[in-house]
Design a protein around this motif. Structure first.
Motif, PDB file in Angstrom:
ATOM      1  N   VAL A 198       6.018   9.763   3.058  1.00  0.00           N
ATOM      2  CA  VAL A 198       6.330   9.652   4.479  1.00  0.00           C
ATOM      3  C   VAL A 198       5.403  10.545   5.305  1.00  0.00           C
ATOM      4  CG1 VAL A 198       8.115   9.984   6.228  1.00  0.00           C
ATOM      5  CG2 VAL A 198       8.730   9.071   3.981  1.00  0.00           C
ATOM      6  N   ALA A 199       5.000  11.665   4.730  1.00  0.00           N
ATOM      7  CA  ALA A 199       4.097  12.585   5.430  1.00  0.00           C
ATOM      8  C   ALA A 199       2.672  12.028   5.407  1.00  0.00           C
ATOM      9  CB  ALA A 199       4.128  13.957   4.773  1.00  0.00           C
ATOM     10  N   ILE A 200       1.944  12.193   6.506  1.00  0.00           N
ATOM     11  CA  ILE A 200       0.545  11.782   6.576  1.00  0.00           C
ATOM     12  C   ILE A 200      -0.314  13.005   6.867  1.00  0.00           C
ATOM     13  CG2 ILE A 200       1.115   9.449   7.349  1.00  0.00           C
ATOM     14  CD1 ILE A 200       0.381  10.251  10.167  1.00  0.00           C
ATOM     15  N   LEU A 228      -8.087   5.195  16.012  1.00  0.00           N
ATOM     16  CA  LEU A 228      -9.241   4.943  15.155  1.00  0.00           C
ATOM     17  C   LEU A 228      -9.630   6.173  14.333  1.00  0.00           C
ATOM     18  CD1 LEU A 228     -11.455   2.945  17.688  1.00  0.00           C
ATOM     19  CD2 LEU A 228      -9.994   2.031  15.883  1.00  0.00           C
ATOM     20  N   ASN A 229      -9.049   7.327  14.645  1.00  0.00           N
ATOM     21  CA  ASN A 229      -9.378   8.557  13.929  1.00  0.00           C
ATOM     22  C   ASN A 229      -8.545   8.751  12.661  1.00  0.00           C
ATOM     23  OD1 ASN A 229     -11.353   9.549  15.803  1.00  0.00           O
ATOM     24  ND2 ASN A 229      -9.697  10.081  17.199  1.00  0.00           N
ATOM     25  N   PHE A 230      -7.582   7.855  12.427  1.00  0.00           N
ATOM     26  CA  PHE A 230      -6.790   7.964  11.204  1.00  0.00           C
ATOM     27  C   PHE A 230      -7.594   7.433  10.017  1.00  0.00           C
ATOM     28  CE2 PHE A 230      -3.433   7.994  14.398  1.00  0.00           C
ATOM     29  CZ  PHE A 230      -2.593   8.978  13.910  1.00  0.00           C
ATOM     30  N   ASP A 261       0.833  -1.209   0.000  1.00  0.00           N
ATOM     31  CA  ASP A 261       0.000   0.000   0.000  1.00  0.00           C
ATOM     32  C   ASP A 261       0.867   1.258   0.000  1.00  0.00           C
ATOM     33  OD1 ASP A 261      -2.303  -1.490   0.013  1.00  0.00           O
ATOM     34  OD2 ASP A 261      -2.528  -1.445   2.197  1.00  0.00           O
ATOM     35  N   TRP A 262       1.945   1.232   0.776  1.00  0.00           N
ATOM     36  CA  TRP A 262       2.835   2.385   0.849  1.00  0.00           C
ATOM     37  C   TRP A 262       3.497   2.642  -0.501  1.00  0.00           C
ATOM     38  CZ3 TRP A 262       8.512   2.688   1.448  1.00  0.00           C
ATOM     39  CH2 TRP A 262       8.939   4.001   1.755  1.00  0.00           C
ATOM     40  N   PRO A 301       2.343   0.966   9.590  1.00  0.00           N
ATOM     41  CA  PRO A 301       3.708   1.260  10.053  1.00  0.00           C
ATOM     42  C   PRO A 301       3.981   2.750  10.210  1.00  0.00           C
ATOM     43  CG  PRO A 301       3.767  -0.441   8.367  1.00  0.00           C
ATOM     44  CD  PRO A 301       2.365   0.089   8.394  1.00  0.00           C
ATOM     45  N   LEU A 302       3.391   3.578   9.335  1.00  0.00           N
ATOM     46  CA  LEU A 302       3.595   5.022   9.449  1.00  0.00           C
ATOM     47  C   LEU A 302       2.931   5.569  10.707  1.00  0.00           C
ATOM     48  CD1 LEU A 302       3.316   6.708   5.917  1.00  0.00           C
ATOM     49  CD2 LEU A 302       5.254   6.680   7.495  1.00  0.00           C
ATOM     50  N   ILE A 303       1.739   5.055  11.034  1.00  0.00           N
ATOM     51  CA  ILE A 303       1.068   5.485  12.264  1.00  0.00           C
ATOM     52  C   ILE A 303       1.946   5.161  13.463  1.00  0.00           C
ATOM     53  CG2 ILE A 303      -0.936   5.118  13.753  1.00  0.00           C
ATOM     54  CD1 ILE A 303      -2.576   4.524  11.269  1.00  0.00           C
ATOM     55  N   ASN A 304       2.532   3.961  13.450  1.00  0.00           N
ATOM     56  CA  ASN A 304       3.403   3.557  14.554  1.00  0.00           C
ATOM     57  C   ASN A 304       4.658   4.410  14.616  1.00  0.00           C
ATOM     58  OD1 ASN A 304       1.684   1.593  15.395  1.00  0.00           O
ATOM     59  ND2 ASN A 304       2.951  -0.134  14.828  1.00  0.00           N
ATOM     60  N   ILE A 305       5.232   4.718  13.468  1.00  0.00           N
ATOM     61  CA  ILE A 305       6.455   5.522  13.431  1.00  0.00           C
ATOM     62  C   ILE A 305       6.201   6.909  14.006  1.00  0.00           C
ATOM     63  CG2 ILE A 305       8.078   6.709  11.888  1.00  0.00           C
ATOM     64  CD1 ILE A 305       7.965   4.184  10.102  1.00  0.00           C
ATOM     65  N   TYR A 306       5.103   7.537  13.596  1.00  0.00           N
ATOM     66  CA  TYR A 306       4.781   8.870  14.117  1.00  0.00           C
ATOM     67  C   TYR A 306       4.542   8.810  15.621  1.00  0.00           C
ATOM     68  CZ  TYR A 306       4.473  11.533   9.767  1.00  0.00           C
ATOM     69  OH  TYR A 306       4.789  12.201   8.606  1.00  0.00           O
TER      70      TYR A 306
END
Length: 299
Positions: A67-69, A172-174, A59-60, A181-186
């Motif tokens: 990298v930016a969300i 859950l708001n993302f 997906d990435w 993985p990006l959510i975890n990294i941030y």
């Protein structure tokens, strides 16, 4: 993705076992290093599995390897909740038996249920009331506030569960297209920054005694980061309500590991409180499973 319960359970149990291994490393190091310092390295090294998972995320790559969300502020702010949770959790390892800490963390489902009411607008029905009351009774039995040996320190794992639950609910708001993985990294960057500020402001730093401790820190971070990812991937393989009853096997893991590494065997303090906590969690997930089936029928 949702029909392979066996793989989902294996992934979840593997993730929980790795988180227990992380806890063993923290408890081993906690005598010599402040909790905030351990939190910094837990999140620094914990990003390694996330970067690897991100690299192999189709997906990435399909989204142009961004990298930016969109919700980067929320991603970083979740680190505040996790940093508080980690400080409470790591401090509790210093004073409380390992298996007892792991059991108290299972108040998380009750915390999520309560937090979802103001944060997600969910209603508070009879089943939620029953689950929360059951979990609360379990906590009371374990804490034994009526005992002469009661120490307020035992509340730390519950506060840790609250912090982790806040992070879980806000996740859950993302948007659905945000790679996990990006959510975890941030989140880990936010946690690391908060912990680093605490280290600098309160001078919570101890020089490393040997290179062996640094190696344990590396293993601690990798185990924690990998364990978290495996839990998420497991939840995407099957309904959470179907996986959750197997998760309580982790209490047995923690009991055995606590005995092997620290010669702790707090069975008398665990029962019967642990049974009430398990019952509360199962009530919540059974009800969630019921509602998910109702929605599927309507569709």
């Amino acid at each position: 993705m949702k029909n392979n319960l066996f793989i989902a359970v294996i992934l979840s149990l593997s993730g929980l076992f790795l988180l227990d291994c992380m806890g063993i490393a923290i408890k081993y190091l906690r005598d010599d290093y402040p909790a905030a310092q351990l939190s910094v390295f837990r999140n620094l090294f914990g990003m390694l599995p996330c970067f690897i998972a991100l690299y192999f995320s189709q997906d990435w790559h399909n989204q142009g390897r961004k990298v930016a969300i969109k919700q980067w502020k929320l991603g970083l702010f979740r680190g505040v909740f996790v940093s508080v949770a980690q400080l409470c959790l790591y401090t509790s390892y210093l004073y409380i038996p390992f298996a007892l800490v792991a059991t108290m963390e299972y108040t998380g489902p009750m915390m999520v249920t309560l937090l979802a009411i103001p944060l997600l607008g969910e209603k508070f029905g009879w089943y939620k009331s029953l689950a929360v009351i059951s979990g609360f009774i379990g906590i009371l039995f374990i804490m034994e506030p009526w005992s002469e040996d009661f120490n307020i320190i035992i509340l730390l794992p519950v506060l840790a569960a609250l912090g982790y639950s806040l992070a879980r609910v806000t996740a859950l708001n993302f948007t659905m297209d945000t790679p996990t993985p990006l959510i975890n990294i941030y989140g880990q960057i936010g946690t690391m920054v908060c912990s680093l500020l605490l280290v600098l402001i309160f001078n919570m730093w101890e020089h490393f005694k040997n290179i062996y401790d640094i190696f344990i820190l590396l293993l601690m971070g990798i185990a924690g980061g990998s364990g978290t990812l495996l839990l998420i991937y497991g939840s995407r393989r099957a309904e959470l309500s179907k996986i959750m009853p197997f998760d309580y096997i982790e209490i047995f893991f923690a009991l055995i590991l606590g005995w092997i590494f620290f010669r702790e065997w707090p069975v008398d303090q665990l029962f019967p409180g642990v049974l009430f906590i398990i019952i509360g969690g199962i009530i919540i997930y059974l009800r969630q499973n019921y509602y998910s089936k109702q929605r599927e029928r309507k569709v």
